[in-house]
Every structure is written in C-alpha cells, then in structure tokens.
Write a protein that holds these residues in place. Sequence first.
Motif, short mmCIF file in Angstrom:
data_model
loop_
_atom_site.label_atom_id
_atom_site.label_comp_id
_atom_site.label_asym_id
_atom_site.label_seq_id
_atom_site.Cartn_x
_atom_site.Cartn_y
_atom_site.Cartn_z
N LEU A 6 -30.30 15.52 12.22
CA LEU A 6 -30.27 14.78 11.14
C LEU A 6 -31.34 13.81 11.67
O LEU A 6 -31.47 13.14 9.95
CB LEU A 6 -29.04 14.59 10.83
CG LEU A 6 -28.26 15.53 10.55
CD1 LEU A 6 -26.91 15.82 10.09
CD2 LEU A 6 -28.48 16.83 9.30
N ASN A 7 -31.17 13.30 12.25
CA ASN A 7 -32.33 12.16 12.58
C ASN A 7 -33.77 12.38 12.77
O ASN A 7 -34.25 11.53 12.97
CB ASN A 7 -31.26 11.07 13.33
CG ASN A 7 -30.20 10.56 12.82
OD1 ASN A 7 -30.72 9.55 12.12
ND2 ASN A 7 -29.73 10.40 13.40
N ASN A 8 -33.19 13.65 12.67
CA ASN A 8 -35.04 13.96 13.26
C ASN A 8 -35.74 15.14 11.58
O ASN A 8 -35.59 15.58 11.47
CB ASN A 8 -35.60 14.73 14.45
CG ASN A 8 -37.40 15.04 15.41
OD1 ASN A 8 -38.06 15.41 13.90
ND2 ASN A 8 -37.76 14.80 15.69
N ARG A 9 -37.21 13.66 11.19
CA ARG A 9 -37.33 14.29 9.64
C ARG A 9 -37.65 15.73 10.11
O ARG A 9 -37.40 16.55 9.50
CB ARG A 9 -38.60 13.73 9.11
CG ARG A 9 -39.13 13.96 8.36
CD ARG A 9 -40.01 12.95 7.39
NE ARG A 9 -40.53 13.54 6.31
CZ ARG A 9 -41.84 13.20 5.66
NH1 ARG A 9 -41.92 12.00 6.70
NH2 ARG A 9 -41.98 13.08 4.72
N LEU A 66 -33.50 22.11 9.87
CA LEU A 66 -32.16 22.81 8.82
C LEU A 66 -32.14 23.57 8.70
O LEU A 66 -31.43 24.47 8.04
CB LEU A 66 -31.10 21.57 9.95
CG LEU A 66 -30.25 21.81 9.99
CD1 LEU A 66 -29.73 23.03 11.01
CD2 LEU A 66 -29.08 20.51 11.20
N VAL A 67 -32.49 22.59 7.36
CA VAL A 67 -32.19 22.85 6.13
C VAL A 67 -32.90 23.82 5.32
O VAL A 67 -32.05 25.07 4.90
CB VAL A 67 -32.75 21.06 4.57
CG1 VAL A 67 -33.03 21.60 3.50
CG2 VAL A 67 -31.75 20.44 5.13
#
Lengths: 624, 522
Positions: free
Chosen positions: B212-215, B221-222
């Motif tokens: 989640l902290n890596n763009r 993931l999304v």
Amino acid sequence: MPVCVLNNMISVGLFTTAKLAEIETIADEFGYAPIKAALNFGYLTRKSYVAFLERSGFPLVDVRNEVVDETFVEQCDLLHLNAFLYLPLRRDGRGNLLVAVADPMDEQLQGILENKFNTKVQLVAASDLDITWMVHKLRGEFYVKEAVFSLMRKDPESSGLTTFTDYQLLFIFIAIGLSFFFLTINFVNSFIFINLAFSFIFLFAIVFKLSIALKGSKFELSEVVTKAEVKAVENNSLPVYTILLPVYKEDKLIRKLIWNLRSLDYPRGKLDVKLLIEEDDDKTLNAVKDLDFPANFETIVVPFHMPKTKPKACNYGLFFCKGVYLTIYDAEDVPDSDQLKKVVCLFRKLPKDYVVLQGALNYFNKNENLLTRMFTLEYSYWFDYMLPGLQSLDVPIPLGGTSNHFKLAKLLELGGWDPFNVTEDADLGVRVFEKKYKVGVVNSTTLEEANNEPFNWIRQRSRWIKGYMQTLLVHMRNPPRLIKKIGWRGFFGFNFFVGFTPITFLLYPLLLGFYIVYLVFDLQTVRILFPDWVLYISIFNFIAGNTLMIYVNMLAVFKRRFYELILFALMNPFYWLMHSIAAYKGLWQLIYKPFYWEKTNHGLTKVSHSASAATAAGKVNEPR
Amino acid sequence: MKLTVQRIRILSLLLVIYYLALAWIFNRAGFEHSERLFYSEKIMLLFENSENTLLTLGTTFPTTSYLINILFAPFGYLFAPIAGSIVLMVTLFFFILKDINDSELPFRTLFFSVVVLFFLHPQFVYAAISGRNIAAIVLFTYLLFRSLFFYYNNQTTYYLSLASVFLGALIFSEIKFLWLILGFLPFVVLVSLEGIKTAKGEPVALQYYQALNNRSLRRKLVNRTVSLYFILYLLPLAAIFLFRTLNQSHAGDPTYFLSSQYSNWRVTGVSTIANIMERGSGNNLNKQTQIIFPFFTMFLAPIFFSALFLFKGKLYKLLTLLTPLIFISIALIDIQFYLTAEYYIIIPIIAFVGLNFSSTVKVNRFMSSVILLAGTLLTLVGGFYYFSQTSDFEEQHLVKMVTEKKLWPETKVDTEDKILADYITSIKSEDRPVLIDDAAAYGIIAHLPNLNHLVMPLQKNFITVIENPALSVEYILIAKINNLRHNFTAMNAYNMVQMQTRLNLKSNRVFETENWIVYSVR
C-alpha cells in the motif's frame, strides 16, 4: 577465397580475415556471391561499400536507366541472377558484353559469365538493389505467375479466385427469394422466425467462443517450451531459418525493422531474411539504400501482377527461401528474442504431423487510447485463450497474420498461400487441417502496433472479415467433401468459428435495432412482431450474449496481467458496433472487389516499442 | 490407497439405491415436503397447462432446482423433485470421493467420514430424500469452494470462471447466498496480494504495508483485486440482472420470482418466526436470534473444527473456509425467516473442502485420524440433535414420524393433500369444474392426475370466474382459517364469507379436512 572486392577491403580496414571467413561460409551455404552475403547479412553498409567502390575507381551506373539487350538476360535464370547480383546489359562498342554487377572485382563471376556467353565480359559496378530490382522485373514473370496461379492450378477447389460458385449463388438467391416469399405471405410469423434464428445464432456463437476460451484458460500457465530448453539449444545444431517480411511503402519502419531483427537470438549466418518489396515501391527501396548501418536482410522485388496482395508477395518469396523453417513478420513486429529457438525446440519435440506453429500476437502500444486497449483485449483473448482452446479441441485453427512458423517443405507441399484470399493465413490454417496436418501453439509473443485510428482500424478489420467470408465460401463449396476431409467436429468447429464470426458481426446491429425499436417505440405493431415469448427469448439472448462477450474479454487480462484493461471490456458492445461497420464494408467489397487489399497504415503510434516492449508483453507464465 | 473412478461410480450407485429406498419408505409413511410438492405442481403446470407456460418456466424460483427437476419429469411429476435431489446429492458424493484421493490425510479415515455422513447423517439423508433444493445448495456450495481452491493451487482463470458459474448456480438455488459475495470480499484482496509477491515470507501485515505504500504495487494490487472481483462476480450478477429484466417484462415486477407465491415456495412454505412463536416449539429458534448463531452451526458440525485443526495453508485459504460463517451472520439479518437444514449442512460440506484441499497430518497420522473420526462422529450426533430441536414444522413432522415408529404402516399413508386430490378427481368433470388457487393448494394439484376441468389463477378466465363463481364452476376449494397458507390465497375462508355476502353465493360443504373445505356453489 577467389578474388573479390571483399579481399581488397581488408587492406583498408573495412573487413577482417575472420569476418571474410564467416561470409564465405554463409555464401557457400546459401549459394550466394560473397558480396551478397556481406551486404545482406549485416557485415557491410551499402553506403560504405559504394564509397569504397567509387574510391577504387568503380563508379556506379544507374542500371535502371541503362539500355538492356534482353536476349542476354533471357539466357539467365532469375535465381542465379539474384544469387550472384549481376545483370547482362548489352554489348559495348568493342563487342564485349557489359554486365552490371554488385562486385566488379569478382573474378570468379567474370569467369562464369565468359564461359556462359562465350565472350569477353566487362563488369561495371551497380547498386545491388537496383540490380535486384531489374532482374526481378525482367525475369520474374514466370515466378510471379506461379506465385499467383500455382494453387489454383494444383488445387482449384481451394483457390479463392472464384468468390461465389454457381451453386453458392443459387443457394444464396434461393434463400433470399424464400425469405421474401414467406415475408410476403405471412409477414409476422416470418419476421418472428428470422428474429429468433438471428438471436439463436448470435447466442450460440458467443457461448461457443466462451467455452473455447474457458478450455484455453486451462493452459494459462503451461509452457510448451521452457527457458531451460531454449538455453540448452546449441547454435551449431540450428537450421537455416527464413523470415519473410512483406512490406509496402514502409520506408519509415525500415530502421525499426533492422533493430528488431538484430534482437533475435539466432545465429546471424542462419537467418535467411527476405524483405519483399513491390516493384513500384521505390520509397522503401530507397530507404533501404539510405541505411547508415548494415542491413541484415535480402531484398526481393516482387514484379507487378494482380492481385497485389501480401500472400502473392509471400508466395513469390518462397522461390528464394533457403530455410528449413519459415515465418512471416510484418515490418513493425517485435518478436520475442528467443522465438525462433523456441519454435525449433518445439518442432523437434512435437510429432511430425505438426507443420505450423502459431505464436501469440499482442501490442506494444496497448495503453495509447481506447481503441488500442480494446484491440489489445481482443488479441489477448484470441491468442492467449482461444487458440489454445481450439488446439485442444482438434479443430481447424485460423492462423494469425504473422508469427506463423512453418516447415518450409510442408508449406510448399500445401501450395503456399492463396493470393486471392485477403486473410491467407486463416485459409492456410484450414488447408493444413484438411491435409491431416496439425497446428500447434508456441509460448512466445510478437508485439505489433495496434491500430490507434478508427478509420484505419475499420479498413484493416474489413479486410479481415472479408477474408473470413472468403475462407468460408472457399471451403464450403462442397460441404460433404469438407466433412469427409476434416470430420464432423472439424466441420462444425470451422463453421462456428470462421463462418459465424462475420455472421454475428453482421447480425449484431440488426438485433440491437430490433431491441431498441421495441424499447423506444411501444407500439401495438411492434408488439405484434414481438409476442411475449419472442421478446423473452430476444431479451435473454441479447443480455446474455453481451454479458458473455464482455466476460470473455475480461478473461483476457489475466495471462499477461493487463489488469488495468479489465474495465475497458465493458466497452465491448460499442467495439462490436465498429466490427459491424467493418463487416458490412467487407461484405460490400466481397461482392465488388474481393481481392482488394485494404492497406493498413503503420507507424502512426507515438509509443516507442523499444521502451514499452518489456512492460507490454507482461510476465507471461510466471507464477501468480 | 486411492479410489478409482469406477469404484466411486459403484459406490455412488449404491448410494442412489439407498436413498431411493429411504425415499420410498418415507413417502409411504406419508412424508411429503411442501417444497417438493411445489416443484411437482410447477412441473405439472409446465407440461399440462397450455396458458402462460412461459411465466411458469421463466419465473419459478429457485431456478436451478426447478430446471433440474424438469429433467426427471418423465418419471412422474411427484417423483421428479426426489429424483433430482437424490441425483444432486449423489453427484456431490461422487465429487467429494474423487477429491479425497488428493488429500494428505489418512485415506481410510477420510473415506469413512464421507461414507458415514452421506449414509447416516440425518441432514444429508434429508437433503437427498426430501425433494427440496438443499441438495442443489450443497452441491453448488461444494463445487464453488472446490473451484476456488483449485484456483489457489493452479492460478488459472479457468477455475475462477468455474467458481463464478457455480456461484451463479448457487444464488439461483437460494437467493440468500447472494450475500456470499460480501463474504468473499476480504479474501480476494489477500489473493491479489499473494500475486503481487511483495516481501515474500514476511507477515501478511508487512506485505500489505509494503504494497500500500508503494505506488506501483498499490496500483497493481488494486487492478488485480478489481479484476478478480469482476471475473468472480460478473456472471452471477449479470444473471440476476437478466432474470429481473425478464421478470419485469413478463410479470410486470422485477422481484416477481421472489415475492410471488405462485413463483417461489419460500413465500408460503417457510416457517416464519411469527408462526413458530405462535405455535411455540423448538430451541433452535432461540439460538437463531443470538449473535453466536454461526458458532452454533459449527458446533453442530464438529468436523469443521477437525478441518480447522488439520488446516495447512495461507491466510486467504483459511478465510475462504470461514466465509460461510460470515454469510450466515448476514442471512440472520432477515429475522422473519427461520433457517432450516440447508444453513447447517453447508458447514460439514465446507469442512470437506478444507480436508480435501488444504489439510495435512498434524502430530501424527494416528492422531489426525482420531481427530477426524471424532469430528465425524460428533457431527453425526449434531445432525440428530438438530432435528430433535428444530422449529420447522415439516422437519418436526419428520422427526415425529421416525421417533414414533410410524415408518412401517400397514398401508400407505395418504396425506391430506392426497386425500383431497383423490376427492377432487372423483368429482370434477367437464360440466362441473373446480375453482382452485395453487398459491396455497399446490400440494393438492400436484397429486391430481391432470389439470382438466380446473380453473386456476394461471388461466386468463380466472379473474372473471372469481367475480361470480356460481356461473362458471361447480366446486371451490377454500383454505380454512387455521391453514398456514390462508393469507396467501384468494380462495380462503375470509373471501368465502365475502363472496357469500356480496354475491349471495349459495354454497354447501361437500368435503372437509383439517385445513381445507370443498364447497359446491351451484
């Protein structure tokens, strides 16, 4: 090594002895003059060669504007002229035979010609490309006629020269006549029948495609050739591999083409690359002449003869092929670097009846705009899911436009491509099956440029759909005979796939129109034409059909992990409308100009394929 | 030791014979579930009626059970639902047996568990012989979760697509299973994370943090999660949309298939909380109102605990196994609805998914066998306990039949529906038709040999006839006040009084049973 210009080039540092030895090996293997090997296998640029010749006192003559006494040329076979790059011109004032050659220092060639013509020969330097152009123009007639008419002669039933046979025309007119007759005597029931028939054909075709795609999805992770197997291949064991590159007015893509060919992991001396240029395509020819770096292909000039199609050019190129295997690429194609080795591995593993291997096609500019995204989804679904599914079902597989890899001997046995069919690849796939051979699928990708402009897309698609119609008409001339050749399963597979594809595109706007008329115009008349049960079935088919269509396209994102494209699958109903426009255009052309080749404009993308190739291909077959 | 397919087929055949025998015994003793009769009547309408067959075919719900039962119509309308449920249960048996070959657990113990439960567990037997849609529910539940686990192990979208198809079939077996979609939401994200391959081997929380902290990873993931959702949910949701559209166009109501008593057995057939409170019995109802109800369902199937204990795999696989509990919690939101056997039996079915695809020997093989055996035997006990405490009237009737040893009457026991059907058959004729509303009387109609000389709501002239029955029919079948379906039919005691008053309808009682009266009106 006999004396030739290359020996002299060593002294000025343009060559080394080692390189000369390589060239000699290639020349011997291919039966070429050394200078041809040097110019066409990436050892020498034309510009530096011309400069050397001029410095050495051999200015080039403009052979295309020279007076040519054809009595001398007619004594020479095109294959020899092409291999040794010479063109007998005329006798000079002293009675010597003037011969334009690419290598004016080639003493061996001089000796051969003096023996042949029994006269003294004076060699004059000329551009090898100009010589090539001239020899093909002057002596290529026999070969180009063979390229056009050979299949028709050997297997007239498989030739697309005749679009509609008499029986087919009779059948079509009777069907149209009966439709009008029944519509006249009982409009409502006939209309209902036609509506239902269309609906069921539409739904059935979609369900069939879904089932094939699901079957193909089982093989998502299978690697028919692993990286380890490719790595284990010894270069010495590799055979000569022919690559045909038919081009027309692709002058802007020549540099990219060379770059892509250089990326291929295959011994340079075993790559027999043929750039097939039409006789009137001076743009491309000049682009080749103007290259600043060595070309790694041989230029073949296809003499003018109708039909002016890609398969005709490829058939012509077959006469000059030296490979054991052959493939076709388009000018803008970017194949995986190990694709040829994978094909060789796979052919070695598969049974002998596998004569064609189809690679997957995809696009390097997939995210350029909506159209390229839809195109990418479509190709991903077709090559990553449909083809493996069709292969597992053992039904005829319509080949893709490029990256079909053939055993050359079998291709010749099959009669090459049908020059009158604008989707010659699809037709050939069916003929392969008819002859009891098989088509395999290789786990390698070739990236292409997706059409990013709607009208260009429609032109291209109309040709494909027209070709499918041609293929259907050709192979359905005698249905009982086709069933005998390919069996019932193959027969149904062929019809549902090749036949129903254009039919569903033609029907789609009609069905959509019926449905919209019903929804928008709630008239009594419409209700008569749509009784409850007809409406029920129509709604079901319409919604189910569209949903399944969207679903199969959504499946397509998984193998290459193009997840960002999944939402665009929802645009499929509109994308299909574009297909329908193309289908009607194709149908119109089928009747009025069946052999017309709608040229697709390439090089329109602003995306650099070298930059996006790694991301565009995706990580296929890696564990997910 | 592995089971060959041929042996599995033989065992399946034995199970078919066993279920058929039991079904015959219970039927002879007078057990006829109302849901079975509902399907029978609807199949009869489809084949015997010439009007509105489209409405019958296209809106009868649950669709999968109904369509499967139609296939067995040639064997008789009354027998078709039983044949359907037996075939579905045996199909489930077949698949489970096939899958235990791939399990790491001791084969013999697992095999024993399967056989014991299918042959002796009351809920399994009930699902097979009752003719209800429980068999369809458990079969598609198993196939759905099975496909998901195949996907986890193989990572090909083929199994994901199959899961989507089975999810659709499950929803069309029981609409409440639509809430499974919510239950799947969490673990799909975990599945996506697995595919992103970030911080492998690290705790899930850390993997999430990194993703989640890596763009770039976040975007992947999304995208992957959304893609999985689409592939899993598109087909079932589109099928529901299609079904609602068809209902709208043909019945004027998109939820006709759910809300109409002519279309859905659950409108009239279930034991509502109100009815149960009125008549008051069964402790399971109390537990259903409690928040721990999902755990209660697990306690009645301890084999699920065995599966959890022997579980081996990733967190998302575990969450997948726990999904039904989330689903049951959501199903409880509809507090008017009493949850019958199908909401309990899915727990041991899910346990088999876990045992077959995601389990391993723990401690040692002997102890694993003991754990599995203990779970199986306790589940068997749980099955009997369920029926002893059930609040559903028809399940209670079944229990009573078994416990009071009424399975072997001297002659076949005719149910009230059968008695009425026989009477109506004897009195109806072309000159003396019968007015009957199948909203409540479907059980009676199912026992009729044909639909001749009946006036039913499906027919266009029903509205006209009901305005003044005396002009058109000889007899009317009326539901009494105490009839549980009294309020769902137009032909009930209240309306009869209205007709007698308003139309001055002269009527004579010619036949009466506990819940029905046949009036002569001419």
